[in-house]
Scaffold this motif. Structure first.
Motif, PDB file in Angstrom:
ATOM      1  N   ASP A 179       0.839  -1.193   0.000  1.00  0.00           N
ATOM      2  CA  ASP A 179       0.000   0.000   0.000  1.00  0.00           C
ATOM      3  C   ASP A 179       0.878   1.249   0.000  1.00  0.00           C
ATOM      4  O   ASP A 179       1.953   1.276   0.613  1.00  0.00           O
ATOM      5  CB  ASP A 179      -0.909   0.036   1.234  1.00  0.00           C
ATOM      6  N   GLU A 180       0.378   2.277  -0.675  1.00  0.00           N
ATOM      7  CA  GLU A 180       1.160   3.506  -0.804  1.00  0.00           C
ATOM      8  C   GLU A 180       0.238   4.707  -0.600  1.00  0.00           C
ATOM      9  O   GLU A 180      -0.899   4.706  -1.073  1.00  0.00           O
ATOM     10  CB  GLU A 180       1.784   3.548  -2.194  1.00  0.00           C
ATOM     11  N   ARG A 181       0.741   5.696   0.111  1.00  0.00           N
ATOM     12  CA  ARG A 181       0.017   6.947   0.330  1.00  0.00           C
ATOM     13  C   ARG A 181       0.910   8.071  -0.171  1.00  0.00           C
ATOM     14  O   ARG A 181       2.012   8.273   0.334  1.00  0.00           O
ATOM     15  CB  ARG A 181      -0.299   7.101   1.805  1.00  0.00           C
ATOM     16  N   ARG A 182       0.449   8.795  -1.170  1.00  0.00           N
ATOM     17  CA  ARG A 182       1.236   9.878  -1.765  1.00  0.00           C
ATOM     18  C   ARG A 182       0.858  11.212  -1.141  1.00  0.00           C
ATOM     19  O   ARG A 182      -0.252  11.390  -0.656  1.00  0.00           O
ATOM     20  CB  ARG A 182       1.016   9.924  -3.274  1.00  0.00           C
ATOM     21  N   PHE A 183       1.819  12.150  -1.188  1.00  0.00           N
ATOM     22  CA  PHE A 183       1.580  13.477  -0.627  1.00  0.00           C
ATOM     23  C   PHE A 183       2.435  14.518  -1.329  1.00  0.00           C
ATOM     24  O   PHE A 183       3.434  14.200  -1.975  1.00  0.00           O
ATOM     25  CB  PHE A 183       1.851  13.491   0.882  1.00  0.00           C
ATOM     26  N   THR A 184       2.012  15.768  -1.191  1.00  0.00           N
ATOM     27  CA  THR A 184       2.820  16.921  -1.590  1.00  0.00           C
ATOM     28  C   THR A 184       2.913  17.816  -0.364  1.00  0.00           C
ATOM     29  O   THR A 184       2.100  17.702   0.572  1.00  0.00           O
ATOM     30  CB  THR A 184       2.196  17.708  -2.766  1.00  0.00           C
ATOM     31  N   ALA A 185       3.899  18.701  -0.360  1.00  0.00           N
ATOM     32  CA  ALA A 185       4.057  19.591   0.792  1.00  0.00           C
ATOM     33  C   ALA A 185       4.700  20.903   0.370  1.00  0.00           C
ATOM     34  O   ALA A 185       5.510  20.942  -0.555  1.00  0.00           O
ATOM     35  CB  ALA A 185       4.914  18.914   1.867  1.00  0.00           C
ATOM     36  N   ARG A 186       4.308  21.949   1.064  1.00  0.00           N
ATOM     37  CA  ARG A 186       4.973  23.249   0.980  1.00  0.00           C
ATOM     38  C   ARG A 186       5.658  23.458   2.320  1.00  0.00           C
ATOM     39  O   ARG A 186       5.049  23.246   3.376  1.00  0.00           O
ATOM     40  CB  ARG A 186       3.955  24.360   0.730  1.00  0.00           C
TER      41      ARG A 186
END
Length: 177
Positions: free
Chosen positions: A55-62
């Motif tokens: 399982d994979e959980r993707r994210f972006t961040a500032r």
């Protein structure tokens, strides 16, 4: 025969916990420090991958990092605004305090105790425990990160994540200016 295979597998299980440190980068770029990696505004993207299930959980961040204080006793504050692929948003703030040359401690809203940061050989090692929030609840996890620079100025953060002392997942977070 099957019983022997099962017993050997169970005997090897504690050894998997030894693989709790990310591999060193095959080819790192210029040396980085905590301040050079996080001071100012940056953006990043990454994923959290559970090894057993895939399982994979993707994210972006500032991220926005500010430094105060004098050399040897600086404070680096890094505000992280996360957007996860499942719609969850989160804001976390690291406060790192310089303890001496190449040594920092840090705290964030979700950390348990203090994080340890060591800058050496052009890399950053970050070790901490956090209560990780996800749609399914809160889980206490250990993180062991290695951060390194690439020739184009990108910073890569590779982490091995453990639960109850066993390595269970990995994180890769790529940060750009």
């Amino acid at each position: 025969m099957q019983r022997r295979t099962l017993l050997l597998g169970l005997a090897a299980l504690p050894l998997s916990a030894c693989a709790s440190t990310p591999a060193l980068p095959p080819r790192a770029g210029p040396p980085i420090t905590l301040v050079s990696a996080f001071q100012g505004r940056t953006t990043g993207s990454g994923h959290f991958r559970v090894w057993l299930t895939g399982d994979e959980r993707r994210f972006t961040a500032r991220l926005n990092g500010t430094v105060t204080g004098r050399e040897g006793a600086r404070t680096l504050t890094v505000v992280e605004d996360f957007n996860y692929d499942d719609g969850q948003k989160d804001r976390l703030t690291w406060v790192f305090r310089e303890q001496g040359p190449g040594r920092w401690t840090g705290k964030r809203e979700d950390t348990v105790g203090e994080a340890t940061v060591i800058e050496e050989n052009g890399l950053i090692r970050l070790i901490y425990t956090a209560d990780f929030r996800s749609p399914s609840g809160v889980t206490r996890l250990g993180f062991e990160d290695i951060l390194y620079g690439l020739p184009d100025g990108t910073v890569v953060n590779d982490a091995v994540v453990s639960r109850a002392g066993f390595a269970v997942a990995s994180v890769r977070f790529v940060i750009r200016r």
